[in-house]
Design a protein around this motif. Structure first.
Motif, PDB file in Angstrom:
ATOM      1  N   PRO A  52       7.911   3.473  -8.174  1.00 24.67           N
ATOM      2  CA  PRO A  52       9.118   4.184  -7.719  1.00 24.67           C
ATOM      3  C   PRO A  52       9.353   4.109  -6.215  1.00 24.67           C
ATOM      4  CG  PRO A  52       7.400   5.728  -8.381  1.00 24.67           C
ATOM      5  CD  PRO A  52       6.955   4.369  -8.834  1.00 24.67           C
ATOM      6  N   MET A  53       8.286   3.967  -5.422  1.00 26.91           N
ATOM      7  CA  MET A  53       8.487   3.855  -3.978  1.00 26.91           C
ATOM      8  C   MET A  53       9.062   2.492  -3.624  1.00 26.91           C
ATOM      9  SD  MET A  53       8.184   5.954  -1.416  1.00 26.91           S
ATOM     10  CE  MET A  53       6.759   7.054  -1.428  1.00 26.91           C
ATOM     11  N   TYR A  58       4.988   7.584 -14.294  1.00 25.47           N
ATOM     12  CA  TYR A  58       5.584   8.699 -15.042  1.00 25.47           C
ATOM     13  C   TYR A  58       5.802   9.887 -14.117  1.00 25.47           C
ATOM     14  CZ  TYR A  58       6.148  12.342 -18.613  1.00 25.47           C
ATOM     15  OH  TYR A  58       6.624  13.369 -19.381  1.00 25.47           O
ATOM     16  N   HIS A  59       6.983  10.512 -14.253  1.00 28.45           N
ATOM     17  CA  HIS A  59       7.298  11.731 -13.506  1.00 28.45           C
ATOM     18  C   HIS A  59       7.348  12.883 -14.501  1.00 28.45           C
ATOM     19  CE1 HIS A  59       9.425  14.638 -10.993  1.00 28.45           C
ATOM     20  NE2 HIS A  59       9.134  13.879  -9.953  1.00 28.45           N
ATOM     21  N   ALA A  60       6.403  13.811 -14.386  1.00 28.07           N
ATOM     22  CA  ALA A  60       6.232  14.851 -15.401  1.00 28.07           C
ATOM     23  C   ALA A  60       7.445  15.768 -15.521  1.00 28.07           C
ATOM     24  CB  ALA A  60       4.981  15.673 -15.094  1.00 28.07           C
ATOM     25  N   LYS A  61       8.116  16.075 -14.420  1.00 30.24           N
ATOM     26  CA  LYS A  61       9.235  17.014 -14.485  1.00 30.24           C
ATOM     27  C   LYS A  61      10.502  16.375 -15.037  1.00 30.24           C
ATOM     28  CE  LYS A  61       7.833  20.439 -11.056  1.00 30.24           C
ATOM     29  NZ  LYS A  61       8.234  21.196  -9.834  1.00 30.24           N
ATOM     30  N   THR A  62      10.826  15.198 -14.549  1.00 30.62           N
ATOM     31  CA  THR A  62      12.081  14.557 -14.985  1.00 30.62           C
ATOM     32  C   THR A  62      11.897  13.644 -16.193  1.00 30.62           C
ATOM     33  OG1 THR A  62      11.789  12.689 -13.471  1.00 30.62           O
ATOM     34  CG2 THR A  62      12.992  14.611 -12.630  1.00 30.62           C
ATOM     35  N   GLY A 106       0.797  -1.229   0.000  1.00 31.41           N
ATOM     36  CA  GLY A 106       0.000   0.000   0.000  1.00 31.41           C
ATOM     37  C   GLY A 106       0.823   1.268   0.000  1.00 31.41           C
ATOM     38  N   ALA A 107       2.101   1.162  -0.343  1.00 31.62           N
ATOM     39  CA  ALA A 107       2.957   2.361  -0.351  1.00 31.62           C
ATOM     40  C   ALA A 107       2.446   3.373  -1.367  1.00 31.62           C
ATOM     41  CB  ALA A 107       4.396   1.968  -0.692  1.00 31.62           C
ATOM     42  N   PRO A 108       2.382   4.652  -0.998  1.00 25.37           N
ATOM     43  CA  PRO A 108       1.904   5.678  -1.935  1.00 25.37           C
ATOM     44  C   PRO A 108       2.976   6.012  -2.964  1.00 25.37           C
ATOM     45  CG  PRO A 108       2.657   6.708   0.082  1.00 25.37           C
ATOM     46  CD  PRO A 108       2.760   5.220   0.309  1.00 25.37           C
ATOM     47  N   LEU A 109       2.585   6.696  -4.013  1.00 21.71           N
ATOM     48  CA  LEU A 109       3.553   7.178  -4.989  1.00 21.71           C
ATOM     49  C   LEU A 109       4.305   8.371  -4.414  1.00 21.71           C
ATOM     50  CD1 LEU A 109       1.503   7.048  -8.311  1.00 21.71           C
ATOM     51  CD2 LEU A 109       3.557   5.722  -7.792  1.00 21.71           C
ATOM     52  N   ALA A 112       2.921   9.842 -11.219  1.00 25.14           N
ATOM     53  CA  ALA A 112       1.547   9.447 -11.526  1.00 25.14           C
ATOM     54  C   ALA A 112       1.566   8.075 -12.178  1.00 25.14           C
ATOM     55  CB  ALA A 112       0.887  10.460 -12.461  1.00 25.14           C
ATOM     56  N   ASP A 113       0.484   7.308 -12.000  1.00 24.33           N
ATOM     57  CA  ASP A 113       0.417   5.998 -12.637  1.00 24.33           C
ATOM     58  C   ASP A 113      -0.665   5.987 -13.711  1.00 24.33           C
ATOM     59  OD1 ASP A 113      -1.828   6.029 -11.096  1.00 24.33           O
ATOM     60  OD2 ASP A 113      -1.348   4.267  -9.905  1.00 24.33           O
ATOM     61  N   PHE A 114      -0.539   5.072 -14.656  1.00 23.04           N
ATOM     62  CA  PHE A 114      -1.508   4.934 -15.747  1.00 23.04           C
ATOM     63  C   PHE A 114      -1.340   3.551 -16.367  1.00 23.04           C
ATOM     64  CE2 PHE A 114       2.424   6.285 -17.637  1.00 23.04           C
ATOM     65  CZ  PHE A 114       2.470   5.656 -18.880  1.00 23.04           C
TER      66      PHE A 114
END
Length: 401
Positions: A77-78, A65-69, A45-48, A53-55
């Motif tokens: 990623p967690m 996906y990480h919008a900035k990087t 149950g670890a949060p992002l 964001a996930d899709f």
């Protein structure tokens, strides 16, 4: 000793669920190794992390996906951070304690906690450097390197001793350490996972340089130099690209920046390095990226710095601690206020940059868990123990920091 053995058997005998086994396999942890089962258990149950964001991708699989990087990956990623924490703790255990079962770890922990309570019974300060070192080893923490976690364990030991001693005196309840174990592990996860920043995205062509752009056809990352070397000719000239947004340290480019001075960005380590080379930089305004955070309420901006205890606090955090400390010793009487641009004021007068820099340096160093840990000896006199060098002094080393 018999009480310790029975309790540790009960705790070690807790079965590992199939869900935890499956998560262990994902994290690269042996699924039947109960010594490390708490890590996959905690990861459920670890949060992002912030910014992710996930899709569902074109194949119907979950992606992240990480919008900035512009990072794009199928691994949560967690969960990557949980794997990194496991490898770090296991590596230290392999080099240090070499513990193979939680039963042995918990039995040894009971011995330490009984020693804490015996010291309380003799009206002695419960925690000593020797007990801290032994306890940290059971949590796979290197006190010579991880100062912050070592200090957290020290505080948790003192709190546990006080709470358990009162309970045992009033109710004759048998000793239990599970709450203590849970508290320390929760802090380990907070520091090593939830509060751990993402790694810097580096250039595919020049791995020592941070990326500034991503090729949306090849999915490679490039620095300015790497992009110029690979896209000046050929088909790549026409590839679509996207900007990578990350603020990195100008001294240590593999580390993200935490502060800005004179339009240059630095990590904490980079800033201290430059200060050592150019002390006059203290005359420049130091801006902390994202602002100063309250040490009592991490989601709130710090609005004051206490000069007598050097803590960053929101007004809410200040009044909470002021009421508590006033009963015990009357601290928190000298305040510096902090505006939204990071300037400090004493009684309405703006502090000069050099004074601000020295105060902020010391306060952030203390908040990060310095290498000196304070103790009280059996005569109830204060002394300081150096976690890295394992030496003791009666003079407060932070006065001269």
């Amino acid at each position: 000793a018999a009480v310790c053995e029975r309790s540790s058997r009960r705790l070690a005998a807790m079965p590992i669920s199939e869900e935890v086994r499956e998560r262990a396999r994902v994290l690269g942890i042996p699924e039947n190794d109960e010594l490390w089962a708490w890590i996959p258990q905690a990861s459920l149950g670890a949060p992002l992390p912030e910014g992710w964001a996930d899709f569902l991708d074109e194949e119907g699989q979950k992606a992240y996906y990480h919008a900035k990087t512009k990072r794009l990956q199928r691994t949560h990623p967690m969960l990557e951070r949980f794997t990194v924490m496991y490898k770090k703790l296991k590596d230290f255990n392999d080099r240090g304690g070499k513990f193979e079962s939680s039963k042995k770890v918990e039995a040894m922990l009971f011995v330490i906690m009984n020693e804490l309570l015996n010291r309380c019974n003799r009206e002695l300060p419960p925690v000593t450097p020797e007990l801290l070192e032994r306890c940290a080893l059971l949590f796979f923490v290197s006190t010579a390197e991880d100062f912050k976690m070592a200090n957290i364990i020290k505080v948790a030991m003192a709190d546990y001793a006080e709470e358990q001693y009162d309970v045992m005196i009033t109710t004759q309840t048998k000793l239990t350490v599970q709450n203590f174990v849970d508290r320390v592990r929760k802090e380990q996860i907070r520091l090593e996972v939830f509060h751990k920043p993402d790694a810097t995205v580096m250039c595919s062509e020049y791995p020592e340089k941070p990326a500034v752009v991503k090729n949306l056809v090849t999915f490679d990352f490039y620095s300015l130099e790497g992009f110029a070397a690979t896209h000046s000719t050929g088909k790549r000239r026409f590839h679509e690209t996207a900007k990578v947004e990350q603020t990195v340290c100008s001294i240590y480019p593999r580390r993200l920046a935490t502060c800005e001075v004179d339009n240059q960005f630095y990590s904490d380590e980079g800033y201290r390095f430059v200060l050592g080379k150019h002390p006059a930089m203290r005359n420049k305004h130091l801006k902390i990226l994202g602002g100063y955070r309250c040490q009592e309420y991490a989601d709130k901006r710090a609005e004051v710095l206490t000069e007598d205890t050097l803590e960053f606090l929101s007004w809410e955090g200040y009044f909470k601690l002021f009421r508590h400390k006033q009963l015990a010793g009357g601290m928190y009487n000298y305040l510096l206020t902090i505006d939204e641009d990071g300037y400090f004021y004493r009684m309405g007068q703006k502090l000069p940059p050099e004074e601000t820099s020295r105060l902020v340096d010391k306060a952030r160093f203390l908040a990060g868990g310095g290498e000196w840990a304070s103790f009280t000896d059996d005569m109830h006199d204060a002394y300081w123990y150096n976690l890295r060098d394992k030496v003791v002094t009666k003079t407060n080393p932070y006065f001269s920091y």
